[in-house]
Design a protein around this motif. Structure first.
Motif, PDB file in Angstrom:
ATOM      1  N   ILE A  15      54.082  37.736  44.582  1.00 60.33           N
ATOM      2  CA  ILE A  15      52.822  37.263  44.018  1.00 60.33           C
ATOM      3  C   ILE A  15      52.814  37.503  42.519  1.00 60.33           C
ATOM      4  CG2 ILE A  15      50.324  37.626  43.936  1.00 60.33           C
ATOM      5  CD1 ILE A  15      50.414  38.330  46.895  1.00 60.33           C
ATOM      6  N   GLY A  16      53.226  38.692  42.108  1.00 56.74           N
ATOM      7  CA  GLY A  16      53.199  39.039  40.693  1.00 56.74           C
ATOM      8  C   GLY A  16      51.785  39.211  40.214  1.00 56.74           C
ATOM      9  N   TYR A  17      51.506  38.659  39.042  1.00 55.57           N
ATOM     10  CA  TYR A  17      50.153  38.710  38.495  1.00 55.57           C
ATOM     11  C   TYR A  17      49.581  37.302  38.490  1.00 55.57           C
ATOM     12  CZ  TYR A  17      46.329  38.599  35.220  1.00 55.57           C
ATOM     13  OH  TYR A  17      45.108  38.377  34.650  1.00 55.57           O
ATOM     14  N   VAL A  18      48.375  37.163  38.972  1.00 58.02           N
ATOM     15  CA  VAL A  18      47.675  35.885  38.963  1.00 58.02           C
ATOM     16  C   VAL A  18      46.323  36.114  38.292  1.00 58.02           C
ATOM     17  CG1 VAL A  18      46.670  34.062  40.402  1.00 58.02           C
ATOM     18  CG2 VAL A  18      48.815  35.145  41.088  1.00 58.02           C
ATOM     19  N   GLN A  19      45.956  35.168  37.434  1.00 55.31           N
ATOM     20  CA  GLN A  19      44.670  35.295  36.759  1.00 55.31           C
ATOM     21  C   GLN A  19      43.560  35.427  37.793  1.00 55.31           C
ATOM     22  OE1 GLN A  19      43.994  32.314  33.823  1.00 55.31           O
ATOM     23  NE2 GLN A  19      42.221  33.342  32.985  1.00 55.31           N
ATOM     24  N   SER A  20      42.618  36.211  37.544  1.00 59.75           N
ATOM     25  CA  SER A  20      41.457  36.610  38.347  1.00 59.75           C
ATOM     26  C   SER A  20      41.710  37.939  39.040  1.00 59.75           C
ATOM     27  CB  SER A  20      40.944  35.547  39.322  1.00 59.75           C
ATOM     28  OG  SER A  20      41.609  35.552  40.538  1.00 59.75           O
ATOM     29  N   MET A  21      42.988  38.343  39.166  1.00 66.46           N
ATOM     30  CA  MET A  21      43.249  39.713  39.617  1.00 66.46           C
ATOM     31  C   MET A  21      42.702  40.712  38.605  1.00 66.46           C
ATOM     32  SD  MET A  21      47.094  39.924  40.996  1.00 66.46           S
ATOM     33  CE  MET A  21      47.666  39.016  42.384  1.00 66.46           C
ATOM     34  N   ASN A  22      42.696  40.296  37.333  1.00 67.23           N
ATOM     35  CA  ASN A  22      42.188  41.188  36.292  1.00 67.23           C
ATOM     36  C   ASN A  22      40.719  41.534  36.534  1.00 67.23           C
ATOM     37  OD1 ASN A  22      41.617  38.453  35.637  1.00 67.23           O
ATOM     38  ND2 ASN A  22      41.239  39.003  33.514  1.00 67.23           N
ATOM     39  N   PHE A  23      39.940  40.580  37.054  1.00 69.59           N
ATOM     40  CA  PHE A  23      38.539  40.860  37.362  1.00 69.59           C
ATOM     41  C   PHE A  23      38.425  41.918  38.454  1.00 69.59           C
ATOM     42  CE2 PHE A  23      38.187  36.420  35.811  1.00 69.59           C
ATOM     43  CZ  PHE A  23      37.355  36.650  34.728  1.00 69.59           C
ATOM     44  N   LEU A  24      39.285  41.805  39.461  1.00 65.84           N
ATOM     45  CA  LEU A  24      39.247  42.739  40.583  1.00 65.84           C
ATOM     46  C   LEU A  24      39.620  44.147  40.130  1.00 65.84           C
ATOM     47  CD1 LEU A  24      41.028  40.545  43.300  1.00 65.84           C
ATOM     48  CD2 LEU A  24      38.620  40.548  42.623  1.00 65.84           C
ATOM     49  N   ALA A  25      40.747  44.246  39.418  1.00 63.58           N
ATOM     50  CA  ALA A  25      41.204  45.562  38.958  1.00 63.58           C
ATOM     51  C   ALA A  25      40.228  46.166  37.947  1.00 63.58           C
ATOM     52  CB  ALA A  25      42.599  45.446  38.352  1.00 63.58           C
ATOM     53  N   ALA A  26      39.731  45.351  37.043  1.00 59.94           N
ATOM     54  CA  ALA A  26      38.789  45.857  36.039  1.00 59.94           C
ATOM     55  C   ALA A  26      37.504  46.351  36.701  1.00 59.94           C
ATOM     56  CB  ALA A  26      38.469  44.767  35.016  1.00 59.94           C
ATOM     57  N   PHE A  27      37.028  45.629  37.687  1.00 63.00           N
ATOM     58  CA  PHE A  27      35.814  46.054  38.381  1.00 63.00           C
ATOM     59  C   PHE A  27      36.025  47.423  39.017  1.00 63.00           C
ATOM     60  CE2 PHE A  27      33.205  46.248  42.250  1.00 63.00           C
ATOM     61  CZ  PHE A  27      31.954  46.208  41.668  1.00 63.00           C
ATOM     62  N   LEU A  28      37.151  47.597  39.680  1.00 61.23           N
ATOM     63  CA  LEU A  28      37.437  48.888  40.307  1.00 61.23           C
ATOM     64  C   LEU A  28      37.451  50.007  39.267  1.00 61.23           C
ATOM     65  CD1 LEU A  28      40.202  47.655  42.736  1.00 61.23           C
ATOM     66  CD2 LEU A  28      38.016  48.664  43.427  1.00 61.23           C
ATOM     67  N   LEU A  29      38.139  49.769  38.163  1.00 64.91           N
ATOM     68  CA  LEU A  29      38.236  50.797  37.128  1.00 64.91           C
ATOM     69  C   LEU A  29      36.883  51.083  36.475  1.00 64.91           C
ATOM     70  CD1 LEU A  29      41.594  49.614  35.548  1.00 64.91           C
ATOM     71  CD2 LEU A  29      41.240  51.708  36.893  1.00 64.91           C
ATOM     72  N   LEU A  30      36.105  50.040  36.250  1.00 61.96           N
ATOM     73  CA  LEU A  30      34.799  50.224  35.613  1.00 61.96           C
ATOM     74  C   LEU A  30      33.792  50.916  36.519  1.00 61.96           C
ATOM     75  CD1 LEU A  30      34.494  46.857  33.674  1.00 61.96           C
ATOM     76  CD2 LEU A  30      34.796  49.150  32.700  1.00 61.96           C
ATOM     77  N   THR A  31      34.011  50.868  37.818  1.00 63.16           N
ATOM     78  CA  THR A  31      33.112  51.587  38.732  1.00 63.16           C
ATOM     79  C   THR A  31      33.534  53.040  38.895  1.00 63.16           C
ATOM     80  OG1 THR A  31      34.344  50.821  40.680  1.00 63.16           O
ATOM     81  CG2 THR A  31      32.410  49.530  40.017  1.00 63.16           C
ATOM     82  N   GLY A  32      34.585  53.441  38.168  1.00 65.36           N
ATOM     83  CA  GLY A  32      34.980  54.849  38.176  1.00 65.36           C
ATOM     84  C   GLY A  32      36.126  55.190  39.104  1.00 65.36           C
ATOM     85  N   VAL A  33      36.729  54.197  39.705  1.00 67.79           N
ATOM     86  CA  VAL A  33      37.868  54.443  40.584  1.00 67.79           C
ATOM     87  C   VAL A  33      39.075  54.828  39.719  1.00 67.79           C
ATOM     88  CG1 VAL A  33      39.428  53.363  42.268  1.00 67.79           C
ATOM     89  CG2 VAL A  33      36.979  52.828  42.315  1.00 67.79           C
ATOM     90  N   GLU A  34      39.784  55.869  40.116  1.00 68.59           N
ATOM     91  CA  GLU A  34      40.985  56.304  39.386  1.00 68.59           C
ATOM     92  C   GLU A  34      42.069  55.227  39.467  1.00 68.59           C
ATOM     93  OE1 GLU A  34      41.340  59.085  37.593  1.00 68.59           O
ATOM     94  OE2 GLU A  34      39.267  59.655  38.056  1.00 68.59           O
ATOM     95  N   GLU A  35      42.978  55.217  38.499  1.00 64.41           N
ATOM     96  CA  GLU A  35      44.020  54.183  38.435  1.00 64.41           C
ATOM     97  C   GLU A  35      44.812  54.049  39.727  1.00 64.41           C
ATOM     98  OE1 GLU A  35      46.773  53.915  35.147  1.00 64.41           O
ATOM     99  OE2 GLU A  35      45.169  54.451  33.747  1.00 64.41           O
TER     100      GLU A  35
END
Length: 177
Positions: A15-35
């Protein structure tokens, strides 16, 4: 964010990286989830909950857009007919569903509501939750949507409806559906 996405691309090279995955990962990080946890949540979401959404051709995402249109016609028939009349080939459903489903409603709902939706999603590990969320966003606004007379006007309304969603009503609706 870059480290989480790079780790995912290395973990799942097909799969690699696909645009819109950034929204998913960023949301997780912004809600305080550790890397590390954000990475594993992204893996679960992409590989287990929405498999095929980010594969080449995005066939599962396209299929789910059609399923959404069918569910809309079955559950909110007046709304389904109205959207079909405004735009041929369920184009309105396709546009809205792609925005909502590919981002798992990140930026489509207030953050507190998105967190609740993701709680459901990670607990159930089923796309059914996403379809229930689509209907839960639309149902309370049926009259407003039915009042639209042009495709562009309707799409503009649909793109902002989620931000009008109230947490308690949304959670009850998703549970009910």
């Amino acid at each position: 964010l870059k480290r989480v996405l790079t780790a995912f691309a290395a973990h799942n090279a097909a799969i690699g990286y696909v645009q819109s995955m950034n929204f998913l990962a960023a949301f997780l990080l912004l809600t305080g989830v550790e890397e590390d946890d954000a990475f594993w949540c992204l893996v679960i979401v992409v590989e287990d909950i929405v498999p095929g959404y980010f594969d080449e051709g995005m066939l599962a995402a396209k299929m789910d857009q059609r399923i959404f249109a069918e569910l809309l016609h079955d559950n909110l028939p007046a709304l389904g007919l109205h959207l079909a009349a405004l735009g041929p080939d369920n184009i309105i459903c396709g546009i809205v569903a792609s925005q909502w489903l590919l981002t798992l409603f990140v930026h489509a709902l207030p953050d507190v509501v998105t967190v609740r939706l993701w709680d459901f999603l990670l607990r159930e590990k089923s796309r059914r939750v996403l379809f229930a969320a689509c209907l839960a966003v639309l149902e309370p606004h049926t009259a407003d949507i039915l009042a639209t007379t042009e495709m562009g006007e309707c799409i503009e309304l649909l793109q902002v409806l989620g931000m009008r969603t109230e947490e308690t009503a949304f959670v009850e609706a998703v549970d009910r559906i």
